[in-house]
Design an enzyme around this catalytic site. Sequence first.
Site, short mmCIF file in Angstrom:
data_model
loop_
_atom_site.label_atom_id
_atom_site.label_comp_id
_atom_site.label_asym_id
_atom_site.label_seq_id
_atom_site.Cartn_x
_atom_site.Cartn_y
_atom_site.Cartn_z
N GLU A 122 0.82 -1.21 0.00
CA GLU A 122 0.00 0.00 0.00
C GLU A 122 0.86 1.26 0.00
OE1 GLU A 122 -4.14 -1.08 2.13
OE2 GLU A 122 -2.38 -1.53 3.36
N GLU A 142 -4.03 -9.55 3.36
CA GLU A 142 -4.86 -9.26 4.53
C GLU A 142 -6.01 -10.25 4.73
OE1 GLU A 142 -2.75 -5.36 3.92
OE2 GLU A 142 -3.46 -7.01 2.68
#
Length: 268
Positions: A122, A142
């Site tokens: 990210e 995730e």
Amino acid sequence: MITETERHGESAAVVLFEMIEPHLALVTLNRPEKRNAVNGEVAAALEVIVRRIEDDPQVRAVILTSSQDKVFCAGADLGAVASGTGLSMETAHGGFAGFVFANRVKPWIAAIEGLAVAGGFEICLACDMIVASRQARFGLPEVKRGLMAGAGGVHRLPNRIPASLAYELIATGEPIDAERAYATGLVNRLVEPGQALAAARDLAGRITPNAPLAVQHSLAVARAGAALPDGAARVLASERMAMLRKTEDFREGPRAFVEKRDPVWTGR
């Protein structure tokens, strides 16, 4: 002006800053014992550095990299999350790592040699460009931990690669290698191991000679315009062009061309 490696108290060891060329900054994640996992210390240090860079008119481009070649960043420090200090890895102005949602006008290039996963990926997606070695890998795992890549991953990745592939990476949590990332357009330059920083410097060297305000306004429109309908994007471009016309650099570029000399940019 920032002229030498910055030391931010206790944060000096985990994020390093230096000017490697007159207009090019290098920011290095340096927490190797934790695979550069982001904790409150990293987030606070990176936010300070981002703000200093934004406030320094001499900095025209930034490279973000890691001090180790096997891992760029493994994401959030799950130890900090387990201990109840997970919120410290987000800052009020920068979001996760003090970086992913920060207001930045200058171009950032991620130079990746190894693994960039979860929050580390990210952070890459928050940069404008990515240079990677063939040993780099990117992923959003995730969902394998019952989490979501909410620091930009789930909404930025579909804008950087074909949506169907983005959905696959998000839903499976499986990584993508550097060669496929390059083929999809996620990575700007693909190089041999050990060459990511050099290639990022070469890319930055094609940016820093340009008029800094022209680069910043152009990127601002490009970043926002991708999510806007054509009409709204045209309005935004017109607004930024009007701002650019008021600058000294807007007049200097054509004048230097007519006078057959290199332009002298002032950033004003």
